[in-house]
Design a protein around this motif. Structure first.
Motif, mmCIF file in Angstrom:
data_model
loop_
_atom_site.group_PDB
_atom_site.id
_atom_site.type_symbol
_atom_site.label_atom_id
_atom_site.label_comp_id
_atom_site.label_asym_id
_atom_site.label_seq_id
_atom_site.Cartn_x
_atom_site.Cartn_y
_atom_site.Cartn_z
ATOM 1 N N ALA A 1 29.284 10.212 -29.942
ATOM 2 C CA ALA A 1 29.415 10.946 -31.208
ATOM 3 C C ALA A 1 29.951 10.029 -32.301
ATOM 4 O O ALA A 1 29.468 10.054 -33.446
ATOM 5 N N THR A 2 30.928 9.201 -31.974
ATOM 6 C CA THR A 2 31.486 8.257 -32.941
ATOM 7 C C THR A 2 30.421 7.255 -33.387
ATOM 8 O O THR A 2 30.283 6.956 -34.578
ATOM 9 N N ARG A 3 29.658 6.746 -32.421
ATOM 10 C CA ARG A 3 28.589 5.790 -32.743
ATOM 11 C C ARG A 3 27.515 6.461 -33.602
ATOM 12 O O ARG A 3 27.060 5.896 -34.605
ATOM 13 N N TYR A 4 27.103 7.677 -33.233
ATOM 14 C CA TYR A 4 26.108 8.400 -34.023
ATOM 15 C C TYR A 4 26.616 8.651 -35.447
ATOM 16 O O TYR A 4 25.867 8.530 -36.400
ATOM 17 N N GLN A 5 27.884 8.999 -35.582
ATOM 18 C CA GLN A 5 28.455 9.268 -36.900
ATOM 19 C C GLN A 5 28.362 8.012 -37.778
ATOM 20 O O GLN A 5 27.982 8.096 -38.950
ATOM 21 N N ALA A 6 28.726 6.856 -37.224
ATOM 22 C CA ALA A 6 28.668 5.606 -37.980
ATOM 23 C C ALA A 6 27.224 5.274 -38.373
ATOM 24 O O ALA A 6 26.949 4.843 -39.506
ATOM 25 N N GLN A 7 26.287 5.473 -37.448
ATOM 26 C CA GLN A 7 24.880 5.188 -37.743
ATOM 27 C C GLN A 7 24.341 6.127 -38.824
ATOM 28 O O GLN A 7 23.655 5.689 -39.747
ATOM 29 N N LEU A 8 24.665 7.398 -38.721
ATOM 30 C CA LEU A 8 24.176 8.374 -39.691
ATOM 31 C C LEU A 8 24.771 8.135 -41.080
ATOM 32 O O LEU A 8 24.121 8.415 -42.089
#
Length: 193
Positions: free
Chosen positions: A181-188
């Protein structure tokens, strides 16, 4: 054109209209790639975020863990003596891996009686509904992907009892969901900022 040929073409046309693409996006490690390849996912998750307050990255990480974005995902079959099929491990189905009973509760509670677990719009709405109840009933922040996942997996009453504490493997899974979720948040933030 012969009747048989016309009937065959009509049948193929009708079959193609009813088919859904339940396959996973190509790159599940990149949120930007997922939403670029499947814009309907982004629209569904943003609608769920607006309606229920559950962030897109929490939804995405949970769907990744539950079904790997495969729309018609099911639990494996159980076998007796290693060869005789005895049914599936549970009734979990679709993107959200919602159980029959919980899905029916969602449909009744929201009035969405035509909702289907293999439609991303319905699956994310279900997830938002469930997680918002975990937020209000258990005090879990909508942004807390690990604890939201634990309540999602164990059920709210199981979470309240702390059933996950006896399952180190599940705690590891929840930590992976939170990292994703943290990685997805940064990518988004980069591609959808």
């Amino acid at each position: 054109m012969s009747r048989f040929l016309r009937a065959s073409i009509l049948l193929l046309l009708l079959m193609s209209c009813g088919r859904s693409d339940f396959t996973a996006p190509r790159n599940l490690d990149d949120a930007c790639s997922i939403v670029s390849e499947r814009p309907a996912y982004w629209r569904a998750m943003k609608a769920t975020e607006r309606r229920w307050g559950i962030p897109v990255q929490v939804q995405m990480a949970t769907i990744h863990q539950e079904s790997s974005f495969i729309g018609n995902a099911r639990t494996p079959h159980q076998f007796m003596l290693g060869i005789i099929p005895m049914g599936r491990q549970s009734s979990a189905y679709g993107y959200s891996q919602a159980l029959d009973g919980t899905w029916e509760e969602y449909q009744k509670d929201t009035g969405r009686h035509r909702a289907r677990r293999d439609r991303i719009e319905d699956a994310t709405d279900f997830m938002g509904w469930y997680m918002s109840k975990s937020a209000s009933g258990l005090g879990i922040s909508p942004h807390d992907a690990a604890n939201q996942y634990l309540a999602y997996h164990e059920g709210r009453s199981g979470y309240a009892r702390g059933s996950y504490r006896q399952k180190p493997w599940l705690m590891n899974v929840a930590n992976r969901v939170a990292s994703r979720a943290t990685r997805y948040q940064a990518q988004l933030a980069i591609c959808r900022g």
